[in-house]
Design a protein around this motif. Structure first.
Motif, mmCIF file in Angstrom:
data_model
loop_
_atom_site.group_PDB
_atom_site.id
_atom_site.type_symbol
_atom_site.label_atom_id
_atom_site.label_comp_id
_atom_site.label_asym_id
_atom_site.label_seq_id
_atom_site.Cartn_x
_atom_site.Cartn_y
_atom_site.Cartn_z
ATOM 1 N N PHE A 1 13.560 -5.827 7.400
ATOM 2 C CA PHE A 1 13.499 -5.718 8.851
ATOM 3 C C PHE A 1 12.044 -5.854 9.290
ATOM 4 C CE2 PHE A 1 16.801 -2.696 7.339
ATOM 5 C CZ PHE A 1 17.923 -3.407 7.746
ATOM 6 N N GLY A 2 11.842 -6.132 10.563
ATOM 7 C CA GLY A 2 10.496 -6.185 11.102
ATOM 8 C C GLY A 2 9.649 -7.221 10.396
ATOM 9 N N ASP A 3 8.415 -6.847 10.085
ATOM 10 C CA ASP A 3 7.484 -7.782 9.459
ATOM 11 C C ASP A 3 7.504 -7.723 7.933
ATOM 12 O OD1 ASP A 3 6.266 -5.376 8.974
ATOM 13 O OD2 ASP A 3 4.436 -5.796 10.116
ATOM 14 N N GLY A 4 8.441 -6.966 7.364
ATOM 15 C CA GLY A 4 8.536 -6.877 5.911
ATOM 16 C C GLY A 4 7.441 -6.048 5.269
ATOM 17 N N ARG A 5 6.717 -5.260 6.060
ATOM 18 C CA ARG A 5 5.619 -4.452 5.543
ATOM 19 C C ARG A 5 5.928 -2.959 5.595
ATOM 20 N NH1 ARG A 5 4.483 -8.653 3.733
ATOM 21 N NH2 ARG A 5 2.484 -9.776 3.816
ATOM 22 N N THR A 6 7.201 -2.615 5.737
ATOM 23 C CA THR A 6 7.645 -1.235 5.560
ATOM 24 C C THR A 6 8.370 -1.172 4.219
ATOM 25 O OG1 THR A 6 7.855 -0.820 7.937
ATOM 26 C CG2 THR A 6 9.090 0.628 6.462
ATOM 27 N N TYR A 7 7.908 -0.283 3.355
ATOM 28 C CA TYR A 7 8.377 -0.276 1.970
ATOM 29 C C TYR A 7 9.122 1.015 1.631
ATOM 30 C CZ TYR A 7 4.921 -4.037 1.561
ATOM 31 O OH TYR A 7 4.187 -5.179 1.733
ATOM 32 N N ALA A 8 10.214 0.869 0.893
ATOM 33 C CA ALA A 8 10.931 2.002 0.327
ATOM 34 C C ALA A 8 10.376 2.265 -1.069
ATOM 35 C CB ALA A 8 12.426 1.701 0.251
ATOM 36 N N ILE A 9 9.957 3.498 -1.309
ATOM 37 C CA ILE A 9 9.383 3.892 -2.592
ATOM 38 C C ILE A 9 10.233 5.001 -3.188
ATOM 39 C CG2 ILE A 9 7.329 4.715 -3.798
ATOM 40 C CD1 ILE A 9 6.969 2.039 -2.298
ATOM 41 N N GLY A 10 10.777 4.768 -4.370
ATOM 42 C CA GLY A 10 11.595 5.764 -5.041
ATOM 43 C C GLY A 10 10.849 6.419 -6.179
ATOM 44 N N CYS A 11 11.136 7.691 -6.392
ATOM 45 C CA CYS A 11 10.485 8.478 -7.439
ATOM 46 C C CYS A 11 11.515 8.928 -8.465
ATOM 47 C CB CYS A 11 9.796 9.692 -6.814
ATOM 48 S SG CYS A 11 8.791 10.669 -7.948
#
Length: 260
Positions: free
Chosen positions: A202-212
């Motif tokens: 979504f958006g500009d593709g610069r929001t990231y999901a980070i899993g731990c």
């Protein structure tokens, strides 16, 4: 340079004690700017487990922020689980439904995606309400454009392809879209016990999901692990450190471009 330690799914009662001790020593020896704990700090939310988790948290360098997970609502006390699922967490650990951190460089909105009970059979899955998204976006909008803007949740809002389990977050895709449009940088989560990094579509593709990963013995194909995150103006770099049985070693790293 901003440095953040992300730990998750320690599951006190089922914690991997050598891994927890080693991770704690690493963080104490080289304190990050912030420590984020993304839920499931206990096995069954028993009082002794929550007290052990709090005692451990007090050994970590401050500041830290913790948001609860589905295991942090009582597993066996059904009446309490339904009517006051996070009362123990709030009494011993801190705020359950929302948390916030703001300093000169980082803004974090913590959101509780766990529920004590819900209208489906598997209560371990996640939910995020539109009101929770609005409140988080409003808080993060108050930070400057130079801040690293983070949302911390327990359940991944969208599914990790090929992951060891699902989160099936009600409202998750809409929330991921809203956070992308609000130009959030990172959405940190736990739950699946596996590290990952991926952009939202979504958006500009610069929001990231980070899993731990997990620091418990409840492994799902990947050894106990935690994340170290570094960010500058150009990129966010995530290093997943996995437990070899005697020390933590780099398992995988990601370098993610930041929006300008």
């Amino acid at each position: 340079m901003i440095r953040i330690a992300q730990l998750s799914d320690v599951h006190f009662g089922d914690e991997n004690r050598p891994a927890v001790e080693a991770a704690t020593e690493m963080i104490q020896a080289d304190p990050p700017d912030l420590t984020l704990i993304t839920g499931d700090i206990t096995r069954f939310a028993e009082v002794a487990e929550l007290e052990a988790a709090k005692a451990w948290m007090e050994t970590l360098p401050r500041p830290w922020l913790v948001t609860p997970g589905n295991h942090d609502a009582p597993y066996l006390a059904w009446i309490e689980r339904i009517f006051a699922p996070f009362s123990r967490f709030e009494r011993i650990i801190g705020p359950a439904w929302s948390q916030a951190h703001l300093d000169d460089h980082v803004a974090v909105a913590g959101i509780n995606t766990a529920r004590g009970a819900q209208w489906r059979l598997n209560w371990s899955k996640g939910q995020i309400a539109r009101s929770q998204v609005r409140e988080a976006v409003s808080f993060l909008d108050g930070a400057s454009p130079a801040h690293l803007r983070i949302v911390a949740v327990h359940h991944p809002l969208t599914e990790m392809i090929g992951g060891p389990m699902t989160a099936k977050v009600w409202g998750g895709v809409d929330a991921a879209r809203a956070f992308s449009e609000a130009r959030v940088d990172l959405v940190l989560s736990g739950h699946v016990h596996a590290p990952f990094a991926l952009p939202y579509a979504f958006g500009d593709g610069r929001t990231y999901a980070i899993g731990c990963g997990t620091l418990s013995v409840r492994e799902r194909g990947i050894p106990a692990s935690f994340n170290m995150i570094e960010a500058d103006e150009e990129a966010v770099r995530i290093k997943a450190l996995t437990w070899s049985g005697s020390r933590f070693e780099a398992h995988r790293t990601w370098s993610l471009d930041r929006r300008r």
